[in-house]
Design a protein around this motif. Structure first.
Motif, PDB file in Angstrom:
ATOM      1  N   UNK A 109      35.202  28.915  36.380  1.00  9.99           N
ATOM      2  CA  UNK A 109      36.189  28.313  37.269  1.00  9.99           C
ATOM      3  C   UNK A 109      37.546  28.981  37.241  1.00  9.99           C
ATOM      4  N   UNK A 110      37.616  30.227  36.772  1.00 14.03           N
ATOM      5  CA  UNK A 110      38.888  30.941  36.726  1.00 14.03           C
ATOM      6  C   UNK A 110      39.164  31.587  38.084  1.00 14.03           C
ATOM      7  N   UNK A 111      40.280  31.257  38.679  1.00 17.90           N
ATOM      8  CA  UNK A 111      40.646  31.809  39.976  1.00 17.90           C
ATOM      9  C   UNK A 111      41.681  32.917  39.775  1.00 17.90           C
ATOM     10  N   UNK A 112      41.321  34.151  40.064  1.00 19.63           N
ATOM     11  CA  UNK A 112      42.259  35.251  39.810  1.00 19.63           C
ATOM     12  C   UNK A 112      43.475  35.202  40.722  1.00 19.63           C
ATOM     13  N   UNK A 113      44.609  35.632  40.187  1.00 22.10           N
ATOM     14  CA  UNK A 113      45.836  35.704  40.975  1.00 22.10           C
ATOM     15  C   UNK A 113      45.694  36.760  42.070  1.00 22.10           C
ATOM     16  N   UNK A 274      43.478  52.623  38.304  1.00 23.77           N
ATOM     17  CA  UNK A 274      44.628  51.854  38.785  1.00 23.77           C
ATOM     18  C   UNK A 274      44.237  50.444  39.187  1.00 23.77           C
ATOM     19  N   UNK A 275      43.098  50.307  39.864  1.00 20.68           N
ATOM     20  CA  UNK A 275      42.634  48.985  40.257  1.00 20.68           C
ATOM     21  C   UNK A 275      42.274  48.120  39.068  1.00 20.68           C
ATOM     22  N   UNK A 276      41.615  48.705  38.074  1.00 19.71           N
ATOM     23  CA  UNK A 276      41.265  47.953  36.866  1.00 19.71           C
ATOM     24  C   UNK A 276      42.529  47.515  36.130  1.00 19.71           C
ATOM     25  N   UNK A 277      43.541  48.383  36.097  1.00 15.94           N
ATOM     26  CA  UNK A 277      44.800  48.020  35.448  1.00 15.94           C
ATOM     27  C   UNK A 277      45.438  46.817  36.141  1.00 15.94           C
ATOM     28  N   UNK A 278      45.458  46.827  37.476  1.00 14.17           N
ATOM     29  CA  UNK A 278      46.011  45.692  38.221  1.00 14.17           C
ATOM     30  C   UNK A 278      45.175  44.436  38.005  1.00 14.17           C
ATOM     31  N   UNK A 279      43.857  44.590  38.039  1.00 15.16           N
ATOM     32  CA  UNK A 279      42.971  43.440  37.877  1.00 15.16           C
ATOM     33  C   UNK A 279      43.081  42.835  36.488  1.00 15.16           C
ATOM     34  N   UNK A 280      43.434  43.655  35.503  1.00 15.63           N
ATOM     35  CA  UNK A 280      43.483  43.182  34.123  1.00 15.63           C
ATOM     36  C   UNK A 280      44.837  42.623  33.721  1.00 15.63           C
ATOM     37  N   UNK A 281      45.907  43.168  34.287  1.00 10.66           N
ATOM     38  CA  UNK A 281      47.244  42.788  33.829  1.00 10.66           C
ATOM     39  C   UNK A 281      48.114  42.168  34.910  1.00 10.66           C
ATOM     40  N   UNK A 282      47.619  42.088  36.130  1.00  8.50           N
ATOM     41  CA  UNK A 282      48.452  41.650  37.243  1.00  8.50           C
ATOM     42  C   UNK A 282      48.503  40.156  37.424  1.00  8.50           C
ATOM     43  N   UNK A 283      49.197  39.444  36.574  1.00  9.10           N
ATOM     44  CA  UNK A 283      49.364  38.012  36.740  1.00  9.10           C
ATOM     45  C   UNK A 283      48.330  37.221  35.965  1.00  9.10           C
ATOM     46  N   UNK A 284      48.523  35.921  35.942  1.00 10.11           N
ATOM     47  CA  UNK A 284      47.671  35.036  35.153  1.00 10.11           C
ATOM     48  C   UNK A 284      46.648  34.362  36.038  1.00 10.11           C
ATOM     49  N   UNK A 285      45.423  34.187  35.506  1.00  7.32           N
ATOM     50  CA  UNK A 285      44.400  33.449  36.223  1.00  7.32           C
ATOM     51  C   UNK A 285      44.707  31.963  36.184  1.00  7.32           C
ATOM     52  N   UNK A 286      44.171  31.281  37.175  1.00  6.03           N
ATOM     53  CA  UNK A 286      44.323  29.827  37.218  1.00  6.03           C
ATOM     54  C   UNK A 286      42.959  29.196  36.986  1.00  6.03           C
TER      55      UNK A 286
END
Length: 339
Positions: A109-113, A274-286
């Motif tokens: 149920x984690x919704x990515x930012x 670059x995409x993996x870096x954004x997906x991993x560090x770009x904001x917090x999941x909800x």
């Protein structure tokens, strides 16, 4: 991080990157499924007698062992044996971060930012570019097998986050006991006993060295050192070093195996990393429901901690999954690590 700790993190990334070259060498000596089975056998013995009893429930050890050991590594080794280049394999496997986020959404149920969603889209574009490049020069079937391996890695990441192992090395050693028998049975059925016996009978120093490297170097040392770093630093500090793995993988494959790196492949590398870096560090999941408010339910028993008991933040996904397995994450901000 101390300079010595930075050097250790870079060394682990290098060991994991060069591991793809060593796998390619090992596949010249063993059938892929037999090689994968022997890798886990050598990693587990004698380490299993030194790390103590399992510290998580057996259902998690078996689940991760099947998803990571049998499915992920079985598909990876078969794909590389079918013609997938070592350097490109090290790059394409990084798409596991996208699969991990997808499965975490579906199962936890984690919704990515939005920033993470954008990173996933960029990473998928990189996979598309890599597929176009490989389609022009190599077998797309082998490429698809490695992408499937990355998907299985994503499943194992989510299972590991639910397991929340307190000791990454202990967990990985016990996980390594699970795939041995299933992979040996698959090897006997699909590769044949005569081929397996021929490979074992022809074993030489090169083949033995490759086996020891992937078992003790990439698995035992890699996970032991990575877990040691995570016990002393927030995962968001350690995680970025995992993005060096495809850099070392592609560079070592070009240096030792003579694999060409086309401009299109470098473009794919930039997009994917670059995409993996954004997906991993770009904001917090909800998290949906009560978990989003209280932060509970991340792991099997609620709060999920890293190898040293630290509560890790947005970078856990890559920190946990850079190597042959994964680690726990709870999606919260990192706190000061235990010293």
């Amino acid at each position: 991080m101390r300079p010595s700790h930075v050097l250790l993190a870079v060394l682990v990334a290098a060991v994991w990157g060069v591991n793809f070259v060593v796998i390619e060498i090992g596949l010249g000596h063993f059938p892929p499924l037999l090689f994968s089975a022997l890798r886990f056998l050598v990693a587990a013995v004698p380490a299993v007698f030194l790390v103590g009893r399992p510290k998580v429930a057996w259902k998690w050890i078996v689940g991760v062992g099947l998803a990571l050991g049998v499915a992920k590594f079985g598909l990876l080794f078969v794909g590389m044996d079918a013609g997938m280049p070592a350097g490109l394999s090290s790059l394409v496997l990084q798409i596991q971060a996208v699969f991990t986020a997808l499965f975490a959404f579906l199962l936890l149920g984690e919704r990515p930012a939005r920033v993470r969603l954008a990173g996933m889209a960029v990473a998928l574009a990189g996979i598309g570019v890599a597929a176009a490049d490989e389609g022009a020069s190599g077998p797309l079937g082998a490429f698809a097998l490695v992408v499937a391996a990355a998907a299985c890695w994503g499943v194992s990441n989510v299972l590991t986050r639910r397991a929340a192992p307190a000791d990454a090395l202990n967990f990985m050693v016990w996980v390594s006991t699970v795939p041995v028998l299933p992979l040996l049975v698959l090897s006997l059925l699909l590769e044949g006993p005569s081929r397996d016996l021929e490979a074992l009978g022809a074993l030489d120093l090169s083949g033995a060295g490759a086996l020891l490297y992937v078992a003790w170097g990439a698995t035992v040392f890699g996970f032991g050192a990575w877990g040691w770093l995570l016990r002393r630093h927030p995962a968001s500090t350690v995680a970025p070093f995992s993005l060096l793995v495809p850099v070392f993988g592609m560079s070592s494959a070009a240096l030792f195996l003579g694999e060409p790196v086309s401009p299109l492949r470098w473009c794919a590398a930039v997009l994917l990393v670059g995409g993996v870096a954004l997906a991993s560090f770009g904001g917090r999941d909800r998290r949906a429901g009560r978990n989003a408010e209280t932060g509970t339910g991340a792991g099997a028993g609620g709060e999920t901690n890293g190898p040293g008991g630290d509560t890790h933040g947005p970078g856990d996904q890559v920190a946990a999954s850079a190597g042959p397995g994964a680690g726990p994450a709870d999606g919260r901000e990192p706190v000061a690590p235990n010293r």
